[in-house]
Design an enzyme around this catalytic site. Structure first.
Site, mmCIF file in Angstrom:
data_model
loop_
_atom_site.group_PDB
_atom_site.id
_atom_site.type_symbol
_atom_site.label_atom_id
_atom_site.label_comp_id
_atom_site.label_asym_id
_atom_site.label_seq_id
_atom_site.Cartn_x
_atom_site.Cartn_y
_atom_site.Cartn_z
ATOM 1 N N GLY A 47 0.802 -1.190 0.024
ATOM 2 C CA GLY A 47 0.047 -0.038 0.053
ATOM 3 C C GLY A 47 0.868 1.283 -0.029
ATOM 4 N N GLN A 52 3.179 9.854 1.443
ATOM 5 C CA GLN A 52 4.319 9.291 1.392
ATOM 6 C C GLN A 52 5.073 9.682 0.169
ATOM 7 O OE1 GLN A 52 2.691 5.029 2.096
ATOM 8 N NE2 GLN A 52 4.845 4.924 2.982
ATOM 9 N N CYS A 99 6.896 -0.472 6.505
ATOM 10 C CA CYS A 99 6.372 0.785 5.905
ATOM 11 C C CYS A 99 7.415 1.108 5.023
ATOM 12 C CB CYS A 99 5.914 1.655 6.947
ATOM 13 S SG CYS A 99 5.484 3.342 6.003
ATOM 14 N N LEU A 100 7.254 1.537 3.572
ATOM 15 C CA LEU A 100 7.970 1.985 2.681
ATOM 16 C C LEU A 100 8.836 3.316 3.205
ATOM 17 C CD1 LEU A 100 6.219 1.433 -0.617
ATOM 18 C CD2 LEU A 100 8.134 0.135 0.423
ATOM 19 N N HIS A 141 -3.376 1.107 8.507
ATOM 20 C CA HIS A 141 -1.958 1.409 8.192
ATOM 21 C C HIS A 141 -1.819 2.601 7.475
ATOM 22 C CE1 HIS A 141 2.682 0.534 7.765
ATOM 23 N NE2 HIS A 141 2.149 1.719 6.811
ATOM 24 N N GLU A 142 -2.594 2.353 5.977
ATOM 25 C CA GLU A 142 -2.466 3.371 5.135
ATOM 26 C C GLU A 142 -3.429 4.681 5.536
ATOM 27 O OE1 GLU A 142 -0.352 3.300 2.859
ATOM 28 O OE2 GLU A 142 0.037 0.893 3.229
ATOM 29 N N HIS A 145 -1.598 7.185 7.414
ATOM 30 C CA HIS A 145 -0.688 8.256 7.090
ATOM 31 C C HIS A 145 -1.327 9.438 6.943
ATOM 32 C CE1 HIS A 145 3.042 5.880 6.383
ATOM 33 N NE2 HIS A 145 2.145 4.623 5.622
HETATM 34 NI NI NI Z 1 3.093 2.884 5.507
#
Ligand code: NI
Length: 175
Positions: A47, A52, A99-100, A141-142, A145
């Site tokens: 995701g 991000q 997480c990226l 999670h997404e 953000h």
């Molecule tokens: Ni993330």
């Protein structure tokens, strides 16, 4: 198509509350969504949220985890704009998350087990979906953000924030 640069933990864009999207068909938004999908695929992510990629707007893209590991059906890709999440009950479960924006690390994170999420897709169609387990976890999670939260801020025990290279010490059933 463009691969966008991913903001890392500490970048102020990741701590802001993202703005709502008025028109998902605005050409700039259409292009942003396409670039987000390309960036997510390039980075091997499950995701990605717009903050991000340094854009403070309420857009997330993610794959609904398939029950069949061999099923790489692209229709499972979801684009969710202006999301709202309601927990269906108070049941919490833990699992490892990455997480990226927090590269090389994993954390043992509590999330609601069952949620209802609402919003619109890239065409402006209403989304209203019940999700459980990993699907519910990815959405929480997404969407976090969009409110300025990264998963370490949701953790109860930072002993379980570990580098991927040390995960071998943390693979017991309870994590
Ligand atoms: Ni993330």
């Amino acid at each position: 198509m463009a691969i966008l640069k991913i903001a890392k933990m500490g970048n102020p864009v990741l701590s802001k509350v993202a703005k709502k999207v008025n028109d998902p068909q605005n050409p700039e938004i259409v292009r942003l969504i396409q670039d987000m999908v390309d960036t997510m695929i390039d980075a091997n992510g499950l995701g990605l949220a717009a903050p991000q990629v340094h854009v403070s707007k309420q857009i997330v893209v993610f794959y609904i985890p398939s029950h069949n590991e061999n099923d790489e059906n692209e229709e499972l890709l979801t684009i969710l704009i202006n999301p709202l999440i309601e927990p269906i009950n108070n049941d919490i479960f833990y699992d490892w998350e990455g997480c990226l924006s927090v590269p090389d690390l994993r954390g043992w994170v509590p999330r609601y087990k069952s949620i209802l999420y609402k919003g619109i897709d890239h065409l402006g169609n209403k989304i209203e979906t019940k999700a459980e387990g990993l699907h519910a976890r990815v959405v929480q999670h997404e969407c976090d953000h969009l409110y300025g939260y990264l998963y370490p801020q949701r953790m109860k025990n930072l002993d379980k924030l570990v580098f991927n290279s040390e995960m071998k010490y943390h693979l017991s059933p309870e994590g």
